[in-house]
Motif scaffolding. Structure first.
Motif, PDB file in Angstrom:
ATOM      1  N   GLU A  86     -21.150  42.191 -15.325  1.00  0.00           N
ATOM      2  CA  GLU A  86     -21.034  42.056 -14.338  1.00  0.00           C
ATOM      3  C   GLU A  86     -22.212  43.343 -13.851  1.00  0.00           C
ATOM      4  O   GLU A  86     -23.371  43.001 -12.977  1.00  0.00           O
ATOM      5  CB  GLU A  86     -19.928  42.584 -12.928  1.00  0.00           C
ATOM      6  CG  GLU A  86     -19.476  40.840 -12.800  1.00  0.00           C
ATOM      7  CD  GLU A  86     -19.680  39.863 -12.780  1.00  0.00           C
ATOM      8  OE1 GLU A  86     -20.719  40.244 -11.554  1.00  0.00           O
ATOM      9  OE2 GLU A  86     -19.366  38.446 -12.397  1.00  0.00           O
ATOM     10  N   ALA A  87     -21.323  44.191 -14.615  1.00  0.00           N
ATOM     11  CA  ALA A  87     -22.503  45.244 -14.777  1.00  0.00           C
ATOM     12  C   ALA A  87     -23.906  45.053 -14.375  1.00  0.00           C
ATOM     13  O   ALA A  87     -24.702  45.609 -14.171  1.00  0.00           O
ATOM     14  CB  ALA A  87     -22.174  46.330 -15.306  1.00  0.00           C
ATOM     15  N   SER A  88     -24.428  44.618 -15.454  1.00  0.00           N
ATOM     16  CA  SER A  88     -25.896  44.142 -15.608  1.00  0.00           C
ATOM     17  C   SER A  88     -27.013  43.096 -14.552  1.00  0.00           C
ATOM     18  O   SER A  88     -27.785  43.660 -13.678  1.00  0.00           O
ATOM     19  CB  SER A  88     -26.259  43.138 -17.033  1.00  0.00           C
ATOM     20  OG  SER A  88     -25.868  43.772 -17.921  1.00  0.00           O
ATOM     21  N   ARG A  89     -25.979  42.600 -14.122  1.00  0.00           N
ATOM     22  CA  ARG A  89     -25.973  41.606 -12.519  1.00  0.00           C
ATOM     23  C   ARG A  89     -26.353  42.220 -11.678  1.00  0.00           C
ATOM     24  O   ARG A  89     -27.711  42.398 -10.718  1.00  0.00           O
ATOM     25  CB  ARG A  89     -25.328  40.466 -12.258  1.00  0.00           C
ATOM     26  CG  ARG A  89     -25.224  38.804 -13.244  1.00  0.00           C
ATOM     27  CD  ARG A  89     -24.566  37.923 -12.545  1.00  0.00           C
ATOM     28  NE  ARG A  89     -23.048  38.950 -12.639  1.00  0.00           N
ATOM     29  CZ  ARG A  89     -22.477  37.873 -14.214  1.00  0.00           C
ATOM     30  NH1 ARG A  89     -23.221  37.607 -14.986  1.00  0.00           N
ATOM     31  NH2 ARG A  89     -21.392  37.941 -14.602  1.00  0.00           N
ATOM     32  N   ARG A  90     -25.685  43.885 -11.569  1.00  0.00           N
ATOM     33  CA  ARG A  90     -25.815  44.406 -10.150  1.00  0.00           C
ATOM     34  C   ARG A  90     -27.179  45.615 -10.703  1.00  0.00           C
ATOM     35  O   ARG A  90     -27.618  45.651  -9.820  1.00  0.00           O
ATOM     36  CB  ARG A  90     -24.698  45.189 -10.086  1.00  0.00           C
ATOM     37  CG  ARG A  90     -23.011  45.022  -9.706  1.00  0.00           C
ATOM     38  CD  ARG A  90     -22.704  46.102  -9.238  1.00  0.00           C
ATOM     39  NE  ARG A  90     -22.331  46.529 -10.446  1.00  0.00           N
ATOM     40  CZ  ARG A  90     -20.712  45.802 -11.329  1.00  0.00           C
ATOM     41  NH1 ARG A  90     -20.157  45.151 -10.790  1.00  0.00           N
ATOM     42  NH2 ARG A  90     -20.150  46.833 -11.780  1.00  0.00           N
ATOM     43  N   ALA A  91     -27.047  45.674 -11.635  1.00  0.00           N
ATOM     44  CA  ALA A  91     -28.683  46.473 -12.081  1.00  0.00           C
ATOM     45  C   ALA A  91     -29.466  46.155 -11.180  1.00  0.00           C
ATOM     46  O   ALA A  91     -30.700  46.168 -11.582  1.00  0.00           O
ATOM     47  CB  ALA A  91     -28.197  47.607 -13.506  1.00  0.00           C
ATOM     48  N   GLY A  92     -29.703  45.002 -12.464  1.00  0.00           N
ATOM     49  CA  GLY A  92     -30.691  44.286 -12.364  1.00  0.00           C
ATOM     50  C   GLY A  92     -31.486  43.371 -10.507  1.00  0.00           C
ATOM     51  O   GLY A  92     -32.120  43.632 -10.527  1.00  0.00           O
ATOM     52  N   SER A  93     -30.277  43.728  -9.857  1.00  0.00           N
ATOM     53  CA  SER A  93     -30.439  42.457  -8.828  1.00  0.00           C
ATOM     54  C   SER A  93     -31.203  44.196  -8.167  1.00  0.00           C
ATOM     55  O   SER A  93     -32.117  44.008  -7.347  1.00  0.00           O
ATOM     56  CB  SER A  93     -28.861  42.448  -8.223  1.00  0.00           C
ATOM     57  OG  SER A  93     -28.867  41.753  -8.712  1.00  0.00           O
TER      58      SER A  93
ATOM     59  N   LYS B 280     -27.592  45.633 -24.124  1.00  0.00           N
ATOM     60  CA  LYS B 280     -27.721  44.853 -24.193  1.00  0.00           C
ATOM     61  C   LYS B 280     -28.955  43.506 -23.705  1.00  0.00           C
ATOM     62  O   LYS B 280     -30.008  44.185 -23.494  1.00  0.00           O
ATOM     63  CB  LYS B 280     -27.045  44.825 -22.146  1.00  0.00           C
ATOM     64  CG  LYS B 280     -25.945  45.869 -22.218  1.00  0.00           C
ATOM     65  CD  LYS B 280     -25.280  45.376 -21.030  1.00  0.00           C
ATOM     66  CE  LYS B 280     -23.817  46.377 -20.467  1.00  0.00           C
ATOM     67  NZ  LYS B 280     -24.068  46.332 -18.981  1.00  0.00           N
ATOM     68  N   THR B 281     -28.911  42.393 -23.288  1.00  0.00           N
ATOM     69  CA  THR B 281     -29.662  41.591 -24.011  1.00  0.00           C
ATOM     70  C   THR B 281     -29.290  40.699 -23.202  1.00  0.00           C
ATOM     71  O   THR B 281     -28.788  39.566 -22.927  1.00  0.00           O
ATOM     72  CB  THR B 281     -30.028  41.236 -24.958  1.00  0.00           C
ATOM     73  OG1 THR B 281     -30.219  41.845 -26.213  1.00  0.00           O
ATOM     74  CG2 THR B 281     -30.945  39.892 -25.246  1.00  0.00           C
ATOM     75  N   PRO B 282     -30.293  39.936 -22.232  1.00  0.00           N
ATOM     76  CA  PRO B 282     -31.342  40.843 -21.621  1.00  0.00           C
ATOM     77  C   PRO B 282     -30.356  42.377 -21.008  1.00  0.00           C
ATOM     78  O   PRO B 282     -29.322  42.454 -20.013  1.00  0.00           O
ATOM     79  CB  PRO B 282     -31.972  40.351 -20.006  1.00  0.00           C
ATOM     80  CG  PRO B 282     -31.018  39.167 -19.804  1.00  0.00           C
ATOM     81  CD  PRO B 282     -30.068  38.535 -20.830  1.00  0.00           C
ATOM     82  N   CYS B 283     -31.712  43.066 -20.721  1.00  0.00           N
ATOM     83  CA  CYS B 283     -31.298  44.773 -20.486  1.00  0.00           C
ATOM     84  C   CYS B 283     -31.158  44.363 -18.373  1.00  0.00           C
ATOM     85  O   CYS B 283     -32.128  42.956 -17.939  1.00  0.00           O
ATOM     86  CB  CYS B 283     -32.512  45.993 -20.720  1.00  0.00           C
ATOM     87  SG  CYS B 283     -34.073  45.405 -20.627  1.00  0.00           S
ATOM     88  N   GLU B 284     -31.185  45.479 -18.128  1.00  0.00           N
ATOM     89  CA  GLU B 284     -31.256  45.278 -16.358  1.00  0.00           C
ATOM     90  C   GLU B 284     -32.435  45.203 -16.246  1.00  0.00           C
ATOM     91  O   GLU B 284     -33.445  44.523 -15.414  1.00  0.00           O
ATOM     92  CB  GLU B 284     -30.622  46.572 -16.034  1.00  0.00           C
ATOM     93  CG  GLU B 284     -31.559  47.650 -15.928  1.00  0.00           C
ATOM     94  CD  GLU B 284     -30.061  48.079 -17.364  1.00  0.00           C
ATOM     95  OE1 GLU B 284     -29.894  49.839 -17.382  1.00  0.00           O
ATOM     96  OE2 GLU B 284     -29.464  47.581 -18.441  1.00  0.00           O
ATOM     97  N   HIS B 285     -33.780  45.640 -16.963  1.00  0.00           N
ATOM     98  CA  HIS B 285     -35.117  46.149 -16.559  1.00  0.00           C
ATOM     99  C   HIS B 285     -35.895  44.793 -16.756  1.00  0.00           C
ATOM    100  O   HIS B 285     -36.644  44.120 -16.056  1.00  0.00           O
ATOM    101  CB  HIS B 285     -36.300  46.972 -17.582  1.00  0.00           C
ATOM    102  CG  HIS B 285     -35.025  48.182 -17.497  1.00  0.00           C
ATOM    103  ND1 HIS B 285     -34.325  48.342 -17.917  1.00  0.00           N
ATOM    104  CD2 HIS B 285     -35.362  48.509 -16.360  1.00  0.00           C
ATOM    105  CE1 HIS B 285     -33.846  49.764 -17.395  1.00  0.00           C
ATOM    106  NE2 HIS B 285     -34.493  49.986 -16.728  1.00  0.00           N
TER     107      HIS B 285
END
Length: 436
Positions: free
Chosen positions: A20-27, A76-81
């Motif tokens: 979830e943290a990656s979803r937020r950061a990626g968004s 993380k894979t994929p990262c937020e970028h």
């Protein structure tokens, strides 16, 4: 997922996120603002992202083989970028032009071998990565402690003269330390400076909570396991849905969205009609898109929820939820004093908690000197409603439902007051009336 699928919708891109943290950061990175030098050719997408680090991160995605490469420190894979770049491409085709000439650094990345993309080679390697990240977060927490100590030593008036820029610089350092939770708290501290009269008091209160979080992280190995998990989540290390799944018939109490223009967060509150458990589901949508999870208020669904680790364990991840017929009674409520006691107990487990879900029974909305409130029918205690005299449909709907008589109200109780989310009248106790 093929090239077309990745490009098709934000939901498909967010489904690639590891947590979830990656979803937020990626968004938050799914807009054109932080990106430059973007392009795509032969199934490879690339771009440079300004994300608070000292130099732009270089991100490359093979959208056919779902392989990723980025110069950011995330493991993380994929990262937020990578997620942000794919979200940008899904939302705006012109922002990532096809047929461009790739720069020398945009070589096609290689997919990790075996299992899911980015799966750890072995548990020992995963442990070492976790230790390296913890060390970075610790360095960030220590630096933030020095920043807070300097603030107190110099006086809050100095902070008022410095403005927001110095806080943004500190937040960028927390991003470099892989502590996005600390970075968010630092940005909130900077925003208090422009929040109007009384800002020094609010700044001191938030500095104290941030200091408490820093010290808790630095002593996390000596904390009880649930509180340690809460601290990890608060600094920005996501918790996993690792509890025992709970099956029940869940009444949908409330659903509402919040957003900052880059990320929409949907909160859905559920109540287990058989087990009496309250649970929170979170869903996210990027670049103004609605989150995928949508349950109508008042519906009853049958299925399992898996709680996350941490104090309180309110948040959960849903399994398959199947609608079932028939109304459901509201959660058992209590007086205002019981709600305040529940919020106090929750704060003992999570001092950084903004609010706690409670149900008030036999309360009456009434006008007070400072605004609107919900008072016990016997008039002993009352809770102020958040928003004061602000004209909002939910307040008028609550007033119309009550008509001066006691009602049952579910909402969030916090240090700013009570936010009503749903209500039930004595005449129709099985009909959930949404207030937001």
């Amino acid at each position: 997922m093929n090239d077309t699928g990745v490009r098709g919708t934000a939901e498909q891109v967010l489904a690639l996120a590891p947590d979830e943290a990656s979803r937020r950061a990626g968004s938050a990175l799914g807009t054109a603002g932080p990106w430059s030098g973007t392009g795509a050719a032969d199934g490879v997408v690339w771009g440079r992202c300004e994300d608070g680090g000292r130099t732009p991160y270089r991100t490359v995605v093979d959208v056919r083989g779902l392989a990723y490469a980025c110069t950011c420190p995330s493991r993380k894979t994929p990262c937020e970028h990578a997620l942000g770049l794919l979200l940008l491409r899904a939302a705006d085709e012109a922002a990532v032009p096809d047929g461009a000439e790739p720069p020398g650094w945009a070589a096609r990345p290689v997919r990790a071998q075996g299992g899911a993309v980015g799966a750890p080679a072995d548990p020992e390697a995963a442990r070492r990565r976790a230790e390296r990240r913890a060390a970075r977060v610790t360095a960030g927490a220590e630096e933030l402690e020095r920043r807070l100590a300097d603030l107190v030593r110099g006086g809050l008036a100095v902070a008022g003269r410095q403005g927001y820029g110095s806080w943004e610089e500190t937040a960028a350092r927390m991003v470099d330390a892989q502590a996005p939770g600390l970075a968010g708290r630092v940005r909130e501290l900077g925003a208090i400076l422009a929040s109007g009269p009384g800002w020094p008091v609010r700044l001191l209160e938030e500095c104290a909570l941030t200091h408490l979080l820093d010290r808790a992280w630095l002593a996390a190995d000596r904390l009880p396991a649930p509180l340690a998990a809460t601290v990890r989540t608060r600094v920005g290390i996501p918790s996993a849905a690792a509890g025992t799944p709970v099956r029940d018939r869940w009444l949908v109490l409330a659903r509402y969205d919040t957003g900052d223009g880059r990320l929409t967060t949907r909160r859905i509150w559920l109540y287990g009609a058989d087990g009496g458990r309250t649970a929170l589901l979170l869903s996210f949508g990027a670049a103004g898109r609605a989150p995928a999870l949508s349950l109508p208020v008042g519906a009853v669904v049958d299925g399992e929820l898996t709680p996350h680790a941490g104090a309180g364990q309110l948040r959960a991840d849903p399994g398959e939820l199947v609608p079932v017929p028939g109304p459901a009674a509201p959660p058992p409520g209590g007086p205002v004093g019981a709600a305040l006691d529940a919020y106090g107990r929750a704060l003992r487990e999570d001092p950084w908690l903004d609010s706690w879900p409670v149900t008030l029974a036999r309360v009456v909305p009434a006008r007070a000197e400072y605004g609107w409130q919900l008072a016990d029918a016997d008039g002993r205690e009352a809770l102020p409603l958040t928003g004061g005299d602000r004209s909002r449909p939910g307040l008028w709907r609550l007033l119309a439902l009550s008509g001066g008589a006691p009602v049952t109200v579910f909402g969030e109780c916090g240090h700013r007051g009570f936010t009503p989310l749903a209500a039930w009248s004595p005449d129709a106790p099985a009909e959930t009336v949404p207030l937001l």
